[in-house]
Each structure stands twice: as structure tokens, then as C-alpha cells.
Design a protein around this motif. Structure first.
Motif, mmCIF file in Angstrom:
data_model
loop_
_atom_site.group_PDB
_atom_site.id
_atom_site.type_symbol
_atom_site.label_atom_id
_atom_site.label_comp_id
_atom_site.label_asym_id
_atom_site.label_seq_id
_atom_site.Cartn_x
_atom_site.Cartn_y
_atom_site.Cartn_z
ATOM 1 N N UNK A 1 43.355 24.932 55.110
ATOM 2 C CA UNK A 1 43.629 26.100 55.951
ATOM 3 C C UNK A 1 44.420 27.179 55.221
ATOM 4 N N UNK A 2 45.074 26.851 54.109
ATOM 5 C CA UNK A 2 45.873 27.846 53.382
ATOM 6 C C UNK A 2 45.304 28.178 52.010
ATOM 7 N N UNK A 3 44.217 27.526 51.615
ATOM 8 C CA UNK A 3 43.665 27.773 50.278
ATOM 9 C C UNK A 3 42.839 29.057 50.265
ATOM 10 N N UNK A 4 42.564 29.548 49.069
ATOM 11 C CA UNK A 4 41.648 30.661 48.877
ATOM 12 C C UNK A 4 40.464 30.167 48.058
ATOM 13 N N UNK A 5 39.310 30.723 48.317
ATOM 14 C CA UNK A 5 38.105 30.331 47.567
ATOM 15 C C UNK A 5 37.862 31.248 46.378
ATOM 16 N N UNK A 6 38.789 32.193 46.165
ATOM 17 C CA UNK A 6 38.609 33.176 45.088
ATOM 18 C C UNK A 6 39.370 32.734 43.841
ATOM 19 N N UNK A 7 38.803 31.766 43.141
ATOM 20 C CA UNK A 7 39.410 31.228 41.924
ATOM 21 C C UNK A 7 38.468 31.479 40.747
ATOM 22 N N UNK A 8 38.999 31.303 39.535
ATOM 23 C CA UNK A 8 38.209 31.520 38.326
ATOM 24 C C UNK A 8 37.637 30.188 37.849
ATOM 25 N N UNK B 1 41.897 35.835 42.999
ATOM 26 C CA UNK B 1 43.313 35.946 43.350
ATOM 27 C C UNK B 1 44.204 35.546 42.177
ATOM 28 N N UNK B 2 43.720 34.655 41.335
ATOM 29 C CA UNK B 2 44.496 34.222 40.169
ATOM 30 C C UNK B 2 43.531 33.940 39.017
ATOM 31 N N UNK B 3 43.881 34.422 37.818
ATOM 32 C CA UNK B 3 43.008 34.174 36.659
ATOM 33 C C UNK B 3 43.739 33.465 35.526
ATOM 34 N N UNK B 4 45.057 33.227 35.685
ATOM 35 C CA UNK B 4 45.784 32.603 34.571
ATOM 36 C C UNK B 4 45.304 31.178 34.335
ATOM 37 N N UNK C 1 35.182 18.947 39.803
ATOM 38 C CA UNK C 1 36.290 19.432 38.981
ATOM 39 C C UNK C 1 36.428 18.565 37.737
ATOM 40 N N UNK C 2 36.294 19.185 36.556
ATOM 41 C CA UNK C 2 36.346 18.449 35.295
ATOM 42 C C UNK C 2 37.632 18.683 34.513
ATOM 43 N N UNK C 3 38.226 19.858 34.668
ATOM 44 C CA UNK C 3 39.442 20.137 33.906
ATOM 45 C C UNK C 3 39.993 21.517 34.200
ATOM 46 N N UNK C 4 41.094 21.845 33.538
ATOM 47 C CA UNK C 4 41.700 23.173 33.668
ATOM 48 C C UNK C 4 42.013 23.712 32.283
ATOM 49 N N UNK C 5 42.029 25.019 32.166
ATOM 50 C CA UNK C 5 42.409 25.670 30.909
ATOM 51 C C UNK C 5 43.099 26.982 31.263
ATOM 52 N N UNK C 6 44.158 27.314 30.545
ATOM 53 C CA UNK C 6 44.910 28.534 30.841
ATOM 54 C C UNK C 6 44.538 29.655 29.880
ATOM 55 N N UNK C 7 44.842 30.866 30.276
ATOM 56 C CA UNK C 7 44.605 32.015 29.395
ATOM 57 C C UNK C 7 45.371 31.866 28.074
ATOM 58 N N UNK C 8 46.581 31.345 28.162
ATOM 59 C CA UNK C 8 47.381 31.161 26.948
ATOM 60 C C UNK C 8 46.683 30.239 25.968
ATOM 61 N N UNK C 9 46.144 29.122 26.483
ATOM 62 C CA UNK C 9 45.452 28.174 25.606
ATOM 63 C C UNK C 9 44.221 28.815 24.972
ATOM 64 N N UNK D 1 53.797 24.221 39.274
ATOM 65 C CA UNK D 1 52.462 24.806 39.234
ATOM 66 C C UNK D 1 52.452 26.173 39.921
ATOM 67 N N UNK D 2 51.679 27.092 39.369
ATOM 68 C CA UNK D 2 51.488 28.382 40.037
ATOM 69 C C UNK D 2 50.254 28.343 40.932
ATOM 70 N N UNK D 3 49.336 27.438 40.633
ATOM 71 C CA UNK D 3 48.184 27.184 41.505
ATOM 72 C C UNK D 3 47.882 25.687 41.475
ATOM 73 N N UNK D 4 47.218 25.210 42.515
ATOM 74 C CA UNK D 4 46.794 23.815 42.543
ATOM 75 C C UNK D 4 45.364 23.772 43.081
ATOM 76 N N UNK D 5 44.460 23.050 42.417
ATOM 77 C CA UNK D 5 43.068 22.991 42.892
ATOM 78 C C UNK D 5 42.946 22.123 44.142
ATOM 79 N N UNK D 6 42.088 22.542 45.050
ATOM 80 C CA UNK D 6 41.832 21.797 46.287
ATOM 81 C C UNK D 6 40.385 21.293 46.238
#
Length: 450
Positions: A135-142, A165-168, A179-187, A226-231
């Protein structure tokens, strides 16, 4: 606060003088959150006029930060084009938050002007249970693919970033959206453009399920920084993310709810100023009735020992002190335990260790209070040693019992599925009042022979 008040007066002055160009320039330079707060202070008849002065690129963000009452006022006044622009520019989770508080007729008006894709996303989020992660998540992720190169990933981010909403933090998903993994802009910045995303992604993922409690999700984000968490759904498919701003809102809502419960008030989502007096009455009166009825036990105990009080009227003078001290001691313990439970620092398995600790604390506190009170009774009140002994023995035992009750009830409430905050000051005080009187008259009966 004073600065904000002066600014509001200045805005009203410009409105009265119809200096709209100057007003538009002033609003253009303000933070959208500050503008939203300012709009909440102006009269409703001026709200639409001020909102229409905002730059188009800022208007939707200002709208999403406004209180629900002001949002509803604007929606009712908007033309079709303005409704469409607001919905198109708002993030989906913000739109859902707004719609949850709107009357059905207003919701229908908004959804009627949303495009098919946005309407579908909003309806999907509205289906999730209240207070769930969904109910609080957004579907606008990268999202990225594991076989992309870093160059491909940056190209996708540049092309679609404005819609997210977030691209970092980017989420790597399979063709079936697993969901297989995460990667940040810094990496990605620190590797060559030919590097494959699958080679640098983090596969040890902290995620949450759509049906998880929103408070648990917010706590996990705080715990793991965390600044974001996957749902994900039941099949581990990525369906959205919860961002840190939403997590902060959840924590604030939950803390407000706990505070209201601890004060014996039925929680409400509305700000105090926006809540009508009758609605406030309805939130408070059930608890006051329950506490009043439970307090009749105290009266029954006093009535039972009325004859004893007639023989030793001096005993009556110390009833308020004993009841207040017991209530305060119980509240100290209950508040500490409730806070520990809310931070996940205390589990049911800790109950005996907590009771042992509180017993030692109560013994020291009770003894200190008893000694101080004994001296006061003898040298200031000039009562007999026997009366002083009755009062001080009661005081010691009352503090011990109060702290035991105060530390135990919230843990037991949590164990059986109740909100621990219910077992806060009002209930603890009512229970301890009755117990302290019972102890008092038992001591008086045995020591004074009444």
C-alpha cells in the motif's frame, strides 16, 4: 514559526493588492514543501488562485505535499486538463496516498482523467491491505537486465530517469521479472562501460513482501541503512519499491499512533487541526468510559474499608500520595518497555530477565522513597511510628508491584496480539491504583488491628 507567519501575511497582502506577478515570482523561488505549507494557511477561496500561479513543473510536487483537505478542495475546483496534469506528474504512490483519503465521487473524477496505464497501476496499489508494504510502495523504479553492459544501463537510465522516483539503486530482474540483484550508480561509475551488469550486481538482497507490515519494512530500512527497499510478490517478482521518504512517513504515523494509544485515544490519520471537535470526542470518549468503569474498583476498595478509615482518619491523607507514586512507577517501566518493543530490542523471551531487573530497580527506588517518606512523616507530619510504618511499607511494596505490572503487561499484550501501547499510563495507573489501595488496607488491618 514567526518567519512563516510574516511570509503568510505578506502573501495575503499581495493577494489583496492583486500584485500577482510579484506573488508568482516569490512562489517560484520557494521549496515545494514550504509552498504546500503556505497554501494550507490561505483561505479556501484563494487556494486555487495561488495554485495556478505555480510553475507547471513544480505544481504536482506541491500538490503531493499538501494536506488531504486542501487536495480535495483543489480537485473539486480543477478543470479536466488540470486534473490530468496533476495525475500525470505525481508519482503513483503519492497518487494512491491521496486517493485513499478522498470521497468516492472525487476518486472517480480523478481516475476518469488518468491514462489507462496510470489507472491500472493505481488500482493495483489500492487493492493491497491498509498498512501493508504494497500500500505504500511505488511502481516507478529503475530496472535493468543482467546481460546489459554498464553503457547500456546508463543509456536506459538517461532515457527513463524522469519517470522514476529513485535511480540511485537499480534493480536487476529476469525476463519473468524475478528479482536477481541490485546495482548502484556509484558501482557502475567505478567500472568500465563494457562491464556486464550481472558481474557487478549484489545478489544478497534485502527485500520485503507486498503483504509485510509497513512498520516492519520501515524498521528494516532503518536497520540496514537503505534508501530504498524492493517489494516482491509471493513468487519473488519485483512489483515495486518503498523509498526512504515513505519510510519516514510510516515511522512518523506509527509513532503518532503509539503516542495516542498511550494516552488512551483512538488513533486517527488526520492532523489535530483538521479534526472536528465531534470526531475528536468520538476518539476519546470510549477509552474514558472504560477507564472510568475500571476505576470503580478503587472506589469499591475504599468503601469496603470505610469503617477502618473512620478509626484512623489520618490514613486517608496518604492515599493520593501512594496512588500517584504507584502510577508513576508503573508508567516509568511501561514506557521503557513499550519503546523497547517498538524498536525490536525486547522479545517475549526476555520477560523474566526484564522482571528481575525491574524488581531490583523497584527495590532500590521503593526503599529510597520509603526512607525519605518515613522521615517526613515523623518529623514534619508528626504521626506515630506505627502509622509511618504502615504508609512506608505500603509505599515500598506498591512501587515493586507497580514496576512488575508496568514491565509485564506490554510484553504480554504483544504476545497475544494487542498493541503494547494500549498498556501504557492510563491502564497501568488504574490497575496500580486498585492494587496500592488493597495493599495499604491490608497492612493497616494487620499492623493496626482494624
Amino acid at each position: 514559526m514567526e518567519e512563516s507567519k510574516l511570509e503568510l501575511e505578506y502573501v495575503k497582502e499581495l493577494l489583496e493588492q492583486r500584485k500577482y506577478a510579484e506573488l508568482r515570482d516569490m512562489l517560484k523561488d520557494q521549496n515545494p514543501i514550504d509552498v504546500a505549507q503556505l497554501l494550507g494557511e490561505v483561505p479556501d477561496e484563494k487556494l486555487l488562485l495561488l495554485y495556478r500561479m505555480l510553475p507547471k513543473e513544480d505544481a504536482a510536487e506541491v500538490f503531493s505535499e499538501m494536506e488531504h483537505d486542501e487536495q480535495e478542495t483543489l480537485i473539486r475546483a480543477f478543470n479536466d486538463r488540470e486534473i490530468r496534469e496533476v495525475i500525470e506528474e505525481m508519482y503513483v504512490d503519492d497518487a494512491v496516498d491521496m486517493l485513499e483519503e478522498m470521497p468516492a465521487v472525487v476518486v472517480n473524477k480523478i481516475l476518469r482523467h488518468a491514462d489507462v496505464e496510470t489507472r491500472k497501476e493505481i488500482n493495483e496499489l489500492l487493492k493491497y491491505p491498509e498498512d501493508s508494504a504494497g500500500s505504500v510502495m511505488t511502481t516507478e523504479y529503475m530496472s535493468l537486465k543482467s546481460d546489459m553492459t554498464v553503457a547500456d544501463a546508463f543509456e536506459r537510465i538517461r532515457r527513463t530517469a524522469d519517470e522514476k522516483e529513485d535511480i540511485y539503486t537499480c534493480y536487476v530482474i529476469s525476463p519473468s521479472r524475478k528479482l536477481e540483484g541490485t546495482v548502484t550508480l556509484k558501482e557502475m561509475f567505478l567500472t568500465s562501460k563494457d562491464t556486464i551488469i550481472g558481474d557487478i550486481m549484489e545478489t544478497n538482497i534485502i527485500s520485503a513482501n507486498t503483504l509485510d507490515d509497513q512498520e516492519k519494512v520501515a524498521k528494516d530500512m532503518a536497520k540496514y541503512n537503505l534508501t530504498t527497499i524492493p517489494i516482491v510478490d509471493q513468487e519473488n517478482r519485483l512489483v515495486g519499491i518503498v523509498t526512504v521518504d515513505d519510510a519516514i512517513d510510516v515511522i512518523q504515523e506509527e509513532n503518532t499512533e503509539d503516542i495516542e494509544m498511550m494516552a488512551a485515544i483512538t488513533p486517527t490519520d488526520k492532523p489535530y487541526i483538521s479534526t472536528g471537535f465531534f470526531e475528536t470526542y468520538k476518539k476519546r470518549i470510549p477509552w474514558l468510559l472504560i477507564l472510568m468503569i475500571s476505576a470503580t474498583f478503587t472506589g469499591a476498595i475504599i468503601t469496603k474499608y470505610e469503617s477502618a478509615l473512620g478509626k484512623y482518619v489520618i490514613l486517608t491523607a496518604y492515599i493520593p500520595m501512594l496512588m500517584d507514586t504507584g502510577g508513576n512507577a508503573g508508567s516509568q517501566a511501561s514506557v521503557s518497555i513499550i519503546r523497547g518493543i517498538s524498536l525490536d530490542e525486547i522479545q517475549f523471551s526476555d520477560i523474566f530477565r526484564i522482571q528481575g531487573k525491574e524488581f531490583l530497580v523497584a527495590l532500590l527506588c521503593g526503599a529510597t522513597l520509603a526512607v525519605a517518606n518515613f522521615a517526613k512523616l515523623l518529623f514534619i507530619d508528626k504521626v506515630s511510628v506505627v502509622i509511618a510504618a504502615v504508609v512506608c511499607a505500603t509505599l515500598l511494596l506498591t512501587v515493586i508491584v507497580a514496576k512488575f505490572v508496568g514491565c509485564s503487561l506490554p510484553i504480554l499484550a504483544k504476545k497475544v496480539g494487542f498493541d503494547p501501547a494500549v498498556m501504557a499510563s492510563p491502564f497501568i495507573t488504574t490497575i496500580v491504583d486498585a492494587i496500592s489501595l488493597f495493599i495499604y488496607f491490608q497492612f493497616a488491618s494487620h499492623i493496626l488491628g482494624i
